[in-house]
Design a protein around this motif. Structure first.
Motif, short mmCIF file in Angstrom:
data_model
loop_
_atom_site.label_atom_id
_atom_site.label_comp_id
_atom_site.label_asym_id
_atom_site.label_seq_id
_atom_site.Cartn_x
_atom_site.Cartn_y
_atom_site.Cartn_z
N MET A 146 -8.15 19.10 80.21
CA MET A 146 -8.93 20.04 81.00
C MET A 146 -9.60 19.28 82.12
SD MET A 146 -10.48 22.69 78.21
CE MET A 146 -10.94 23.87 79.47
N GLY A 147 -9.78 19.98 83.21
CA GLY A 147 -10.34 19.30 84.37
C GLY A 147 -11.25 20.19 85.19
N TRP A 148 -11.93 19.56 86.11
CA TRP A 148 -12.78 20.26 87.07
C TRP A 148 -12.31 19.92 88.48
CZ3 TRP A 148 -16.47 23.82 85.97
CH2 TRP A 148 -16.96 23.87 84.66
N PHE A 149 -12.21 20.94 89.30
CA PHE A 149 -11.91 20.79 90.72
C PHE A 149 -13.00 21.51 91.51
CE2 PHE A 149 -7.54 19.10 90.82
CZ PHE A 149 -7.23 19.18 89.47
N ARG A 150 -13.05 21.25 92.78
CA ARG A 150 -14.02 21.96 93.62
C ARG A 150 -13.41 22.24 94.98
NH1 ARG A 150 -18.46 17.07 94.54
NH2 ARG A 150 -17.23 15.82 96.02
N GLN A 151 -13.94 23.27 95.62
CA GLN A 151 -13.45 23.62 96.95
C GLN A 151 -14.61 24.09 97.80
OE1 GLN A 151 -10.18 26.40 97.00
NE2 GLN A 151 -9.55 25.70 99.02
N ALA A 152 -14.82 23.39 98.89
CA ALA A 152 -15.85 23.75 99.85
C ALA A 152 -15.22 24.61 100.94
CB ALA A 152 -16.47 22.50 100.45
N PRO A 153 -16.02 25.41 101.65
CA PRO A 153 -15.47 26.27 102.70
C PRO A 153 -14.70 25.47 103.74
CG PRO A 153 -17.72 26.89 102.20
CD PRO A 153 -17.45 25.62 101.44
N GLY A 154 -13.49 25.92 104.03
CA GLY A 154 -12.67 25.27 105.05
C GLY A 154 -12.01 23.99 104.61
N LYS A 155 -12.15 23.64 103.32
CA LYS A 155 -11.56 22.39 102.83
C LYS A 155 -10.57 22.68 101.71
CE LYS A 155 -15.39 19.33 104.01
NZ LYS A 155 -16.28 18.25 103.52
N GLU A 156 -9.72 21.70 101.44
CA GLU A 156 -8.75 21.83 100.36
C GLU A 156 -9.45 21.62 99.01
OE1 GLU A 156 -4.70 20.32 102.64
OE2 GLU A 156 -5.51 19.19 100.95
N ARG A 157 -8.78 22.13 97.97
CA ARG A 157 -9.31 21.93 96.63
C ARG A 157 -9.28 20.44 96.29
NH1 ARG A 157 -8.07 26.35 92.11
NH2 ARG A 157 -8.96 27.51 93.85
N GLU A 158 -10.38 19.95 95.75
CA GLU A 158 -10.55 18.52 95.49
C GLU A 158 -10.71 18.26 94.00
OE1 GLU A 158 -14.25 17.06 97.00
OE2 GLU A 158 -13.81 14.96 96.58
N PHE A 159 -10.05 17.23 93.53
CA PHE A 159 -10.18 16.83 92.13
C PHE A 159 -11.56 16.23 91.89
CE2 PHE A 159 -9.21 15.32 88.02
CZ PHE A 159 -9.68 14.03 87.92
N VAL A 160 -12.18 16.63 90.77
CA VAL A 160 -13.49 16.09 90.41
C VAL A 160 -13.40 15.20 89.18
CG1 VAL A 160 -15.84 16.67 89.70
CG2 VAL A 160 -14.67 18.08 91.43
N ALA A 161 -12.91 15.77 88.08
CA ALA A 161 -12.84 15.00 86.83
C ALA A 161 -11.90 15.70 85.87
CB ALA A 161 -14.22 14.86 86.20
N ALA A 162 -11.37 14.94 84.92
CA ALA A 162 -10.48 15.51 83.90
C ALA A 162 -10.60 14.70 82.63
CB ALA A 162 -9.03 15.52 84.39
N VAL A 163 -10.28 15.36 81.52
CA VAL A 163 -10.36 14.71 80.22
C VAL A 163 -9.17 15.15 79.37
CG1 VAL A 163 -11.88 16.53 79.32
CG2 VAL A 163 -11.84 14.31 78.20
N ASN A 164 -8.58 14.20 78.65
CA ASN A 164 -7.54 14.55 77.69
C ASN A 164 -8.17 15.25 76.50
OD1 ASN A 164 -5.45 13.54 79.17
ND2 ASN A 164 -4.96 11.87 77.78
N TRP A 165 -7.38 16.15 75.90
CA TRP A 165 -7.96 16.95 74.82
C TRP A 165 -7.97 16.22 73.50
CZ3 TRP A 165 -11.08 20.49 75.91
CH2 TRP A 165 -11.48 21.44 74.98
N VAL A 166 -7.03 15.30 73.30
CA VAL A 166 -6.94 14.60 72.03
C VAL A 166 -7.31 13.13 72.19
CG1 VAL A 166 -5.44 13.95 70.11
CG2 VAL A 166 -5.20 16.20 71.18
#
Length: 123
Positions: A33-53
């Motif tokens: 599972m992961g987190w991404f973010r998107q600011a106005p006028g910008k592309e979606r950016e990777f923030v963080a991710a974690v393996n489930w197991v």
């Protein structure tokens, strides 16, 4: 089908903290599972991710040392603790889950997405 629901967004002053939470439901095995973010006028950016197991995490360069991702397998939740927030962290934050592979920085590797939660950091 998997449903992801984010919570915890809001407005905070620079230097402050927020904690985002994502609850996953539905019949699926989550590899990561992961987190991404998107600011106005910008592309979606990777923030963080974690393996489930396997205990493995990834962070985007802009948040390393400030954000921490964690998961609770028993509750199917993944949290993002955000400290030392900056105005440039302002964005809509999305939770995502992958049923195919491990933690990844690439959004195309994630199969399901939440609706997003707004984070606004004022200077």
């Amino acid at each position: 089908q998997v449903q992801l629901v984010e919570s915890g967004g809001g407005q905070v002053q620079a230097g402050g903290s927020l904690r985002l939470s994502c609850v996953a439901s539905g019949r699926a095995f989550y590899h990561a599972m992961g987190w991404f973010r998107q600011a106005p006028g910008k592309e979606r950016e990777f923030v963080a991710a974690v393996n489930w197991v396997i205990d493995f995490t990834l962070y985007g360069d802009s948040v390393k040392g400030r954000f921490t991702i964690s998961r609770d397998n028993t509750k199917n939740t993944v949290d993002l603790q955000m400290n030392s927030l900056k105005p440039e962290d302002t964005a809509v934050y999305y939770c995502a889950s992958s049923a195919r592979g491990g933690a990844s920085v690439r959004p195309e590797t994630y199969d399901y997405w939440g609706q997003g939660t707004q984070v606004t950091v004022s200077s």
